[in-house]
Design a protein around this motif. Structure first.
Motif, PDB file in Angstrom:
ATOM      1  N   THR A 316     -13.327 -14.092  -4.737  1.00 39.57           N
ATOM      2  CA  THR A 316     -13.225 -12.725  -5.259  1.00 39.57           C
ATOM      3  C   THR A 316     -12.845 -11.754  -4.152  1.00 39.57           C
ATOM      4  O   THR A 316     -11.951 -10.908  -4.322  1.00 39.57           O
ATOM      5  CB  THR A 316     -14.571 -12.306  -5.887  1.00 39.57           C
ATOM      6  OG1 THR A 316     -14.945 -13.261  -6.891  1.00 39.57           O
ATOM      7  CG2 THR A 316     -14.479 -10.926  -6.503  1.00 39.57           C
ATOM      8  N   GLN A 317     -13.505 -11.878  -3.017  1.00 38.99           N
ATOM      9  CA  GLN A 317     -13.220 -10.978  -1.915  1.00 38.99           C
ATOM     10  C   GLN A 317     -11.812 -11.191  -1.356  1.00 38.99           C
ATOM     11  O   GLN A 317     -11.133 -10.232  -0.970  1.00 38.99           O
ATOM     12  CB  GLN A 317     -14.249 -11.167  -0.803  1.00 38.99           C
ATOM     13  CG  GLN A 317     -14.137 -10.130   0.307  1.00 38.99           C
ATOM     14  CD  GLN A 317     -15.313 -10.196   1.245  1.00 38.99           C
ATOM     15  OE1 GLN A 317     -15.418 -11.127   2.038  1.00 38.99           O
ATOM     16  NE2 GLN A 317     -16.199  -9.223   1.173  1.00 38.99           N
ATOM     17  N   ALA A 318     -11.349 -12.427  -1.348  1.00 43.54           N
ATOM     18  CA  ALA A 318      -9.998 -12.706  -0.858  1.00 43.54           C
ATOM     19  C   ALA A 318      -8.958 -12.025  -1.733  1.00 43.54           C
ATOM     20  O   ALA A 318      -8.015 -11.386  -1.234  1.00 43.54           O
ATOM     21  CB  ALA A 318      -9.765 -14.215  -0.823  1.00 43.54           C
ATOM     22  N   VAL A 319      -9.099 -12.155  -3.048  1.00 43.23           N
ATOM     23  CA  VAL A 319      -8.162 -11.503  -3.966  1.00 43.23           C
ATOM     24  C   VAL A 319      -8.226  -9.990  -3.807  1.00 43.23           C
ATOM     25  O   VAL A 319      -7.204  -9.303  -3.767  1.00 43.23           O
ATOM     26  CB  VAL A 319      -8.457 -11.910  -5.421  1.00 43.23           C
ATOM     27  CG1 VAL A 319      -7.588 -11.114  -6.385  1.00 43.23           C
ATOM     28  CG2 VAL A 319      -8.232 -13.403  -5.611  1.00 43.23           C
ATOM     29  N   GLU A 320      -9.440  -9.477  -3.692  1.00 45.81           N
ATOM     30  CA  GLU A 320      -9.628  -8.031  -3.542  1.00 45.81           C
ATOM     31  C   GLU A 320      -8.976  -7.528  -2.252  1.00 45.81           C
ATOM     32  O   GLU A 320      -8.367  -6.453  -2.233  1.00 45.81           O
ATOM     33  CB  GLU A 320     -11.122  -7.724  -3.539  1.00 45.81           C
ATOM     34  CG  GLU A 320     -11.464  -6.288  -3.804  1.00 45.81           C
ATOM     35  CD  GLU A 320     -12.961  -6.092  -4.041  1.00 45.81           C
ATOM     36  OE1 GLU A 320     -13.311  -5.074  -4.639  1.00 45.81           O
ATOM     37  OE2 GLU A 320     -13.760  -6.954  -3.623  1.00 45.81           O
ATOM     38  N   THR A 321      -9.070  -8.305  -1.192  1.00 46.22           N
ATOM     39  CA  THR A 321      -8.466  -7.914   0.081  1.00 46.22           C
ATOM     40  C   THR A 321      -6.950  -7.851  -0.022  1.00 46.22           C
ATOM     41  O   THR A 321      -6.309  -6.915   0.488  1.00 46.22           O
ATOM     42  CB  THR A 321      -8.882  -8.891   1.193  1.00 46.22           C
ATOM     43  OG1 THR A 321     -10.308  -8.914   1.303  1.00 46.22           O
ATOM     44  CG2 THR A 321      -8.293  -8.488   2.539  1.00 46.22           C
ATOM     45  N   LEU A 322      -6.347  -8.835  -0.695  1.00 42.56           N
ATOM     46  CA  LEU A 322      -4.895  -8.826  -0.872  1.00 42.56           C
ATOM     47  C   LEU A 322      -4.463  -7.634  -1.723  1.00 42.56           C
ATOM     48  O   LEU A 322      -3.503  -6.927  -1.383  1.00 42.56           O
ATOM     49  CB  LEU A 322      -4.435 -10.137  -1.526  1.00 42.56           C
ATOM     50  CG  LEU A 322      -2.941 -10.214  -1.886  1.00 42.56           C
ATOM     51  CD1 LEU A 322      -2.075 -10.032  -0.639  1.00 42.56           C
ATOM     52  CD2 LEU A 322      -2.628 -11.542  -2.561  1.00 42.56           C
ATOM     53  N   LEU A 323      -5.163  -7.405  -2.813  1.00 44.79           N
ATOM     54  CA  LEU A 323      -4.804  -6.284  -3.682  1.00 44.79           C
ATOM     55  C   LEU A 323      -4.978  -4.956  -2.946  1.00 44.79           C
ATOM     56  O   LEU A 323      -4.163  -4.033  -3.096  1.00 44.79           O
ATOM     57  CB  LEU A 323      -5.664  -6.323  -4.950  1.00 44.79           C
ATOM     58  CG  LEU A 323      -5.296  -5.308  -6.037  1.00 44.79           C
ATOM     59  CD1 LEU A 323      -3.892  -5.556  -6.559  1.00 44.79           C
ATOM     60  CD2 LEU A 323      -6.303  -5.371  -7.178  1.00 44.79           C
ATOM     61  N   ASP A 324      -6.023  -4.867  -2.139  1.00 46.75           N
ATOM     62  CA  ASP A 324      -6.274  -3.655  -1.360  1.00 46.75           C
ATOM     63  C   ASP A 324      -5.117  -3.381  -0.401  1.00 46.75           C
ATOM     64  O   ASP A 324      -4.666  -2.241  -0.242  1.00 46.75           O
ATOM     65  CB  ASP A 324      -7.577  -3.826  -0.589  1.00 46.75           C
ATOM     66  CG  ASP A 324      -8.202  -2.495  -0.204  1.00 46.75           C
ATOM     67  OD1 ASP A 324      -8.444  -1.680  -1.110  1.00 46.75           O
ATOM     68  OD2 ASP A 324      -8.443  -2.281   1.001  1.00 46.75           O
ATOM     69  N   HIS A 325      -4.626  -4.433   0.231  1.00 43.86           N
ATOM     70  CA  HIS A 325      -3.497  -4.294   1.158  1.00 43.86           C
ATOM     71  C   HIS A 325      -2.242  -3.811   0.431  1.00 43.86           C
ATOM     72  O   HIS A 325      -1.561  -2.876   0.893  1.00 43.86           O
ATOM     73  CB  HIS A 325      -3.223  -5.640   1.832  1.00 43.86           C
ATOM     74  CG  HIS A 325      -1.920  -5.691   2.575  1.00 43.86           C
ATOM     75  ND1 HIS A 325      -1.690  -4.970   3.723  1.00 43.86           N
ATOM     76  CD2 HIS A 325      -0.765  -6.366   2.307  1.00 43.86           C
ATOM     77  CE1 HIS A 325      -0.452  -5.193   4.142  1.00 43.86           C
ATOM     78  NE2 HIS A 325       0.127  -6.035   3.298  1.00 43.86           N
ATOM     79  N   LEU A 326      -1.934  -4.420  -0.703  1.00 41.32           N
ATOM     80  CA  LEU A 326      -0.739  -4.040  -1.458  1.00 41.32           C
ATOM     81  C   LEU A 326      -0.856  -2.614  -2.001  1.00 41.32           C
ATOM     82  O   LEU A 326       0.115  -1.849  -2.008  1.00 41.32           O
ATOM     83  CB  LEU A 326      -0.507  -5.028  -2.600  1.00 41.32           C
ATOM     84  CG  LEU A 326      -0.192  -6.463  -2.168  1.00 41.32           C
ATOM     85  CD1 LEU A 326      -0.167  -7.392  -3.373  1.00 41.32           C
ATOM     86  CD2 LEU A 326       1.145  -6.519  -1.426  1.00 41.32           C
ATOM     87  N   THR A 327      -2.058  -2.265  -2.453  1.00 36.57           N
ATOM     88  CA  THR A 327      -2.293  -0.918  -2.970  1.00 36.57           C
ATOM     89  C   THR A 327      -2.063   0.125  -1.893  1.00 36.57           C
ATOM     90  O   THR A 327      -1.438   1.169  -2.133  1.00 36.57           O
ATOM     91  CB  THR A 327      -3.740  -0.809  -3.494  1.00 36.57           C
ATOM     92  OG1 THR A 327      -3.946  -1.784  -4.508  1.00 36.57           O
ATOM     93  CG2 THR A 327      -4.012   0.564  -4.073  1.00 36.57           C
ATOM     94  N   PHE A 328      -2.558  -0.145  -0.697  1.00 37.01           N
ATOM     95  CA  PHE A 328      -2.394   0.775   0.429  1.00 37.01           C
ATOM     96  C   PHE A 328      -0.909   0.998   0.721  1.00 37.01           C
ATOM     97  O   PHE A 328      -0.463   2.139   0.893  1.00 37.01           O
ATOM     98  CB  PHE A 328      -3.108   0.208   1.652  1.00 37.01           C
ATOM     99  CG  PHE A 328      -2.985   1.066   2.877  1.00 37.01           C
ATOM    100  CD1 PHE A 328      -3.689   2.254   2.976  1.00 37.01           C
ATOM    101  CD2 PHE A 328      -2.178   0.678   3.937  1.00 37.01           C
ATOM    102  CE1 PHE A 328      -3.583   3.051   4.109  1.00 37.01           C
ATOM    103  CE2 PHE A 328      -2.066   1.459   5.074  1.00 37.01           C
ATOM    104  CZ  PHE A 328      -2.776   2.657   5.159  1.00 37.01           C
ATOM    105  N   GLN A 329      -0.139  -0.077   0.730  1.00 38.21           N
ATOM    106  CA  GLN A 329       1.292   0.057   0.987  1.00 38.21           C
ATOM    107  C   GLN A 329       1.970   0.902  -0.090  1.00 38.21           C
ATOM    108  O   GLN A 329       2.763   1.804   0.217  1.00 38.21           O
ATOM    109  CB  GLN A 329       1.945  -1.325   1.037  1.00 38.21           C
ATOM    110  CG  GLN A 329       1.692  -2.096   2.316  1.00 38.21           C
ATOM    111  CD  GLN A 329       2.581  -3.319   2.415  1.00 38.21           C
ATOM    112  OE1 GLN A 329       2.519  -4.214   1.582  1.00 38.21           O
ATOM    113  NE2 GLN A 329       3.417  -3.359   3.427  1.00 38.21           N
ATOM    114  N   LEU A 330       1.665   0.622  -1.346  1.00 37.27           N
ATOM    115  CA  LEU A 330       2.300   1.350  -2.441  1.00 37.27           C
ATOM    116  C   LEU A 330       1.949   2.829  -2.412  1.00 37.27           C
ATOM    117  O   LEU A 330       2.818   3.691  -2.627  1.00 37.27           O
ATOM    118  CB  LEU A 330       1.892   0.732  -3.779  1.00 37.27           C
ATOM    119  CG  LEU A 330       2.489  -0.646  -4.081  1.00 37.27           C
ATOM    120  CD1 LEU A 330       1.786  -1.292  -5.257  1.00 37.27           C
ATOM    121  CD2 LEU A 330       3.990  -0.531  -4.345  1.00 37.27           C
ATOM    122  N   ASP A 331       0.697   3.148  -2.139  1.00 38.60           N
ATOM    123  CA  ASP A 331       0.293   4.553  -2.102  1.00 38.60           C
ATOM    124  C   ASP A 331       0.852   5.282  -0.881  1.00 38.60           C
ATOM    125  O   ASP A 331       0.930   6.517  -0.882  1.00 38.60           O
ATOM    126  CB  ASP A 331      -1.238   4.668  -2.137  1.00 38.60           C
ATOM    127  CG  ASP A 331      -1.792   4.529  -3.540  1.00 38.60           C
ATOM    128  OD1 ASP A 331      -1.042   4.818  -4.514  1.00 38.60           O
ATOM    129  OD2 ASP A 331      -2.964   4.125  -3.686  1.00 38.60           O
TER     130      ASP A 331
END
Length: 536
Positions: A316-331
């Protein structure tokens, strides 16, 4: 867990020297996002009856107006079109919350916000945006996109539905779409087609916003699905449906680009939903484990139980970390590499279903009860491994893209400042790009190997760079590194596999009939059609 995983998978001192500006997972949502999150939690507690929606195969009548009033049906629509104009971080946080509550509500909201609205926002004419987006954002109309057909799924270039250019500049659409979420409920629909001129010459692909009240559109039967029963999946038919030229999405030949506006974002939304489903399943499993007594004592004190829960939390944390990274880039206005959208969808959906399955297993007989929370999750979230490209298909696609551009492997993964051990593993994984297959079948296997290795190289490198945040982050980094090591072992085996011929394989399967017999059911089903003598 194997002994090498329980050892330190990285040198803590050297890892602490890695300074990388990843956002903290606890970044606070905006005021509007908090308001929506609080509404959803209240709605789950006070209004929602998921079982009733399942049994009736329909969303409760109050959902759409109440969700619209809360701002849920136009999350990223600009304010000038009556939307909320939320960031990606806020949007994904809301989608995670929805998925933790109910998959049907998640999919309804995701289709509206991630599949239906983006092509219109990004590719429709200004007039169409002004006419349509306020209706969608206020929940006065629903929308979706229609791409899949009876003979194709995520391979958009295999579409047979055709739009023919007329002499007056309008277009006539003919064809059939299948598996369209909200297809019969949407007033506005993005339909993607092949494009032909008035002489029948192919011009590429096109996308159109269509008003489903236009003559020639028929919403066909609802498909009876295994799960996700309250969100209809429809067959849609277009027969000589005429569409004005200014309702085209972008220019002629840009249909694939417009479709990608929907399906790329949808893959990240599915990843966000996967996180919500994982967290809720683990919450329920942990409650049970702390209350259930077994032969060894309290279930949660059993070492194997702790291992299963810890690995599920790491996933769960691994997926969340990847999504967090992509979200940061998009924003930040940056566009992540396209293949990372696929990586997020693959890893999130696969690991989510494993977590849901293990949570159900931990509940024992209670997990098999349809009245409990995780059982319906098992049925509903199974679709995520198929939605927006089945795992097998898009893993092969990712591998094919990497094989065409071997340098891309390192460009994507080495963007993360990983530990020395992980970097060495990534380099070994990248070396598989130099392999060449002899037969087409060997090529497919090689592409799958490369796609899988890229996924776990990304996860190992990314989590390695965040390992010092907490004890759980350190374990997650070790777990992802261990997964990459496993994949490398499997990759060495898979590229050397010698499979039996197709005829041998199918002949063997055909032989099963000798032991199980002919058991196809032929008894007529219920009749649902109006008697021909009563029809017009």
């Amino acid at each position: 867990m194997t002994s090498d995983l329980n050892q330190r998978a990285f040198d803590r001192t050297s890892n602490e020297e890695l300074h990388w500006n990843l956002p903290a997972e606890t970044a606070m949502p905006s005021g509007k996002a908090v308001e929506i999150l609080e509404f959803l939690r209240w709605y789950a507690r006070e209004r929602l009856d998921s079982r009733r929606m399942d049994e009736r195969r329909s969303i409760d009548l109050g959902v759409v107006p109440e969700f619209a009033d809360a701002g849920l049906l136009g999350l990223q629509v600009p304010r000038r079109y009556q939307g909320q104009e939320l960031s990606y971080r806020d949007t994904f946080r809301i989608m995670e919350q929805l998925a933790a509550i109910d998959c049907n509500l998640f999919v309804m909201t995701a289709v509206q916000n991630a599949v239906g609205i983006p092509p219109i926002m990004q590719h429709a004419s200004d007039r169409v945006k002004a006419d349509v987006l306020p209706l969608l954002a206020q929940g006065k109309s629903l929308t979706t996109s229609a791409a899949s057909e009876p003979g194709m799924g995520s391979n958009l270039r295999a579409m047979t539905t055709c739009a023919t250019r007329n002499r007056d500049g309008s277009y006539t659409i003919n064809g059939t779409k299948r598996w369209i979420s909200l297809g019969a409920a949407s007033h506005y629909l993005n339909v993607f087609t092949r494009l032909c001129d008035e002489h029948g010459e192919q011009l590429g692909y096109a996308g159109f916003v269509v008003d489903t009240t236009t003559p020639g559109f028929t919403a066909g039967p609802e498909l009876l699905t295994l799960g996700l029963k309250a969100v209809p999946q429809n067959i849609l038919t277009f027969k000589d449906m005429r569409v004005p030229a200014d309702w085209m999405l972008g220019a002629e030949g840009e249909g694939i680009t417009a479709a990608n506006a929907a399906f790329m974002l949808a893959r990240l939304v599915l990843a966000a939903g996967s996180v919500g489903a994982m967290k809720r399943s683990l919450e329920v499993a942990a409650r049970y484990a702390t209350r259930r007594t077994v032969a060894t004592g309290l279930l949660v004190d059993n070492g194997r139980t702790q291992q299963v829960l810890t690995e599920a939390v790491a996933a769960t944390q691994a997926v969340e970390t990847l999504l967090d990274h992509l979200t940061f880039q998009l924003d930040m206005g940056e566009q992540p590499p396209e293949l990372l959208y696929f990586v997020a969808k693959i890893i999130a959906s696969e690991e989510m279903f494993t977590v849901v399955d293990r949570s159900l297993q931990m509940l024992g007989a209670r997990g098999f009860l349809d009245t409990n929370i995780v059982g319906p999750f098992f049925r509903d979230y199974r679709l995520f491994r198929i939605f927006e490209g089945a795992t097998e298909a898009i893993t092969v696609y990712v591998g094919k893209m990497i094989h065409r551009n071997p340098a891309g492997f390192g460009e994507i993964v080495h963007a993360f400042p990983a530990s020395r051990q992980v970097t060495d593993l990534v380099d070994e994984a990248a070396s598989f790009t130099a392999l060449r297959a002899v037969t087409e079948q060997e090529q497919h296997i090689l592409y799958n190997v490369l796609g899988d290795l890229l996924c776990w190289s990304v996860m190992a490198a990314l989590t390695s760079s965040t390992a010092t945040r907490s004890e759980m982050h350190a374990y997650t980094a070790q777990w992802c590194e261990h997964k990459l090591r496993q994949r490398l072992t499997e990759a060495r085996r898979d590229v050397g596999l010698e499979l039996p011929s197709v005829s041998t394989l199918l002949s063997h399967i055909a032989g099963y009939e000798e032991t199980i017999g002919d058991v196809d059911q032929r008894r007529p089903d219920e009749e649902h059609c109006v008697d021909p003598l009563l029809m017009r």
